[in-house]
Design an enzyme around this catalytic site. Structure first.
Site, short mmCIF file in Angstrom:
data_model
loop_
_atom_site.label_atom_id
_atom_site.label_comp_id
_atom_site.label_asym_id
_atom_site.label_seq_id
_atom_site.Cartn_x
_atom_site.Cartn_y
_atom_site.Cartn_z
N HIS A 75 58.45 35.93 15.51
CA HIS A 75 59.68 35.29 15.03
C HIS A 75 60.79 36.31 14.82
O HIS A 75 61.76 36.05 14.12
CB HIS A 75 59.40 34.58 13.70
CG HIS A 75 58.27 33.61 13.74
ND1 HIS A 75 58.26 32.54 14.61
CD2 HIS A 75 57.10 33.56 13.07
CE1 HIS A 75 57.13 31.85 14.45
NE2 HIS A 75 56.41 32.46 13.52
N HIS B 175 56.34 27.40 15.98
CA HIS B 175 55.20 27.83 16.80
C HIS B 175 55.01 26.85 17.96
O HIS B 175 53.95 26.81 18.57
CB HIS B 175 53.93 27.88 15.98
CG HIS B 175 54.09 28.58 14.68
ND1 HIS B 175 54.40 27.92 13.52
CD2 HIS B 175 54.04 29.89 14.38
CE1 HIS B 175 54.51 28.82 12.54
NE2 HIS B 175 54.30 30.01 13.03
#
Lengths: 330, 330
Positions: B56, B218
């Site tokens: 991320h 995700h």
């Protein structure tokens, strides 16, 4: 083609509307298509103007601000800005000390900036140009006589921007820009292609295990197609090519630049390999950038740019800068 | 799988080596896997720690520095950090005033941070947690009880970071973090999937004309699959979802965040649409971010996060920050 756009022919106008809405420090001239600093030029300061095709964001609009550019002229995606547009921006940032054009070496860009400079001269504006041609991958490629201009453009804009902010005159700014360009080299690698919105399909194709070594920022062919290898090997190929052209030593400024579709975690993996290679060759990284600075739309891959520093260049690199994409120290 | 890596099981270690080499302002503990500020904790300051799966970036390591986090614990890609790792980082940033864990609401993260907090308490370290759950797309998704934590994490880290820098105590920091979370909402849209290096293949598939509305960071499923529509329509879908959940008014902080594979020019196109939607609904954008701040590897798409500001939150947002990914005003 899967893109977050409204229509292919509205991308530039819509993105400029976004830039205008997002950055109160910038002013977008939507009809003439250029971006300047809010507040306009400071009397007696050399005006710094760059530009080129869109699709390389944050270059150049993201580098307009204190300590860097005075204006940017974005063309359509992967298309040179037109002379009238460059002329209008040149006049907008002329504050009596002349204007420096920072031009990436692509034939269309060079011609259009030249034509704009001549028109500006007719109107009494002194204009000089620095042509950036740092890409060691190929001589004479698609759209280019000589080498392509890529990552070193960011270094030229930052370093000359700092000098101009301090009152450097036009001749000094030109000489400094050329020095930064001469001390800088780049090499890029693509893992995927990218799609110009108006074209609607990828500019080239790569097989699942294939990479383009020495790719240009529009997907122009490089030196060779190769097999996908490790980040360490890719860093080695790029740095060998740079080092063959300009033997590296002493202190350097390094940029590991993402081409748009590669995640930051991978850029850090590449950066670790670059740092290891340089350290193994007795070269010391004095300053660095890791991130997306000169992109090729959503292309996956990266480019590596190295500048051989001098104490003066290091000091100018460290000088305060306040732009959307580069900001420190003020 | 086409990635700039050396080997799937070396990605985290290699990227941390890159972070260490690129940022002299940070220290990477490679064996225990956490990132702190160089110079260590300032006596009497509440320590701010966040973490979660890697992939991320720049979240969370890129937000370690003056005015924001004291430390970040990166897990393997899309995998929670482990309790021992979190415990070691917690102790490293405890400077006598306690430590605040900023945790995105994923079951693994919440459990592991909780376990670490209990272990730290056994060692005499006071720990509190703020759990971020701003994503309005779905209740209870893959890996989540309740709402997912996404973009508001950046706001919590910045605003609480500013308060902690000024000497806010642990109770004040907790209350402020919860206030920012409660005033923030997010909604994400994916145009493509992404590939976890260890898995070697995309986590899900989208057809050429399909998008995932309300996607998680995700790639978890959102509300629905839909047809690819214009940036303007996508902004409308996201903002309608946010506005249905938390009616927007007054002054807001807005982030248009790229998921990793979307070029900046498209994010500005989306931002223009967001600005237009908000203006049409009588909402005023006081502050904004456009760029890649909380990504999902190379996923194409974006997320939109809105925080209803108060004068205090605006003032803390504006406070100086000096991290690799967010930097201004010092």
């Amino acid at each position: 083609m899967k893109k977050l756009i409204n229509a292919p022919d509205e991308v530039l106008a819509d993105s400029l509307a976004g830039v205008a809405a997002a950055h109160p420090s910038l002013v977008v001239n939507a009809s003439e298509r250029f971006i300047t600093r809010a507040g306009g030029p400071r009397a007696g300061k050399v005006g710094l103007l760059s530009g080129g095709g869109s699709g390389h964001e944050p270059l150049h609009g993201g580098f307009v601000g204190y300590g860097m550019l005075d204006a940017a002229c974005p063309g359509e995606v992967f298309t040179s800005p037109v002379p009238d547009q460059i002329l209008a921006a040149t006049k907008a940032v002329d504050a009596g000390a002349g204007v420096l054009h920072i031009v990436k070496n692509y034939t269309g860009d060079v011609l259009n900036f030249q034509m704009a400079a001549e028109l500006a001269a007719d109107d009494g504006v002194r204009v000089e140009a620095v042509v950036v041609n740092d890409d060691v991958a190929v001589e004479n490629s698609t759209w280019t006589a000589g080498r392509r201009g890529t990552g070193a453009t960011v270094f030229v804009e930052k370093i000359v921007g700092a000098a101009a902010e301090r009152g450097a005159d036009l001749a000094t700014a030109v000489a400094l820009g050329r020095e930064v360009n001469e001390r800088s080299r780049s090499f890029g690698v693509a893992l995927s292609s990218c799609t110009v919105p108006a074209a609607g399909k990828p500019g080239f194709e790569l097989a699942e295990d294939e990479i383009e070594l020495g790719v240009g920022i529009h997907g122009e062919p490089g030196r060779a197609r190769g097999q996908l290898v490790s980040a360490r090997e890719i860093a080695g190929i790029a740095l060998d090519a740079i080092n063959d052209d300009m033997p590296l030593s002493g202190q350097v400024l390094v940029m590991v630049n993402g081409l748009g579709g590669t995640p930051l975690i991978e850029l850090y993996v590449v950066y670790a390999a670059v740092a290891q290679w340089l350290s193994g060759h007795g070269v010391s990284i004095a300053r660095s950038l890791v991130g997306n600075y000169i992109t090729s739309l959503e292309m996956a891959g990266c480019s590596i740019t190295v500048c051989q520093l001098t104490p003066q260049l290091t000091e100018l690199w460290d000088a305060p800068v306040e732009t959307p994409a580069l900001r420190w120290g003020r």
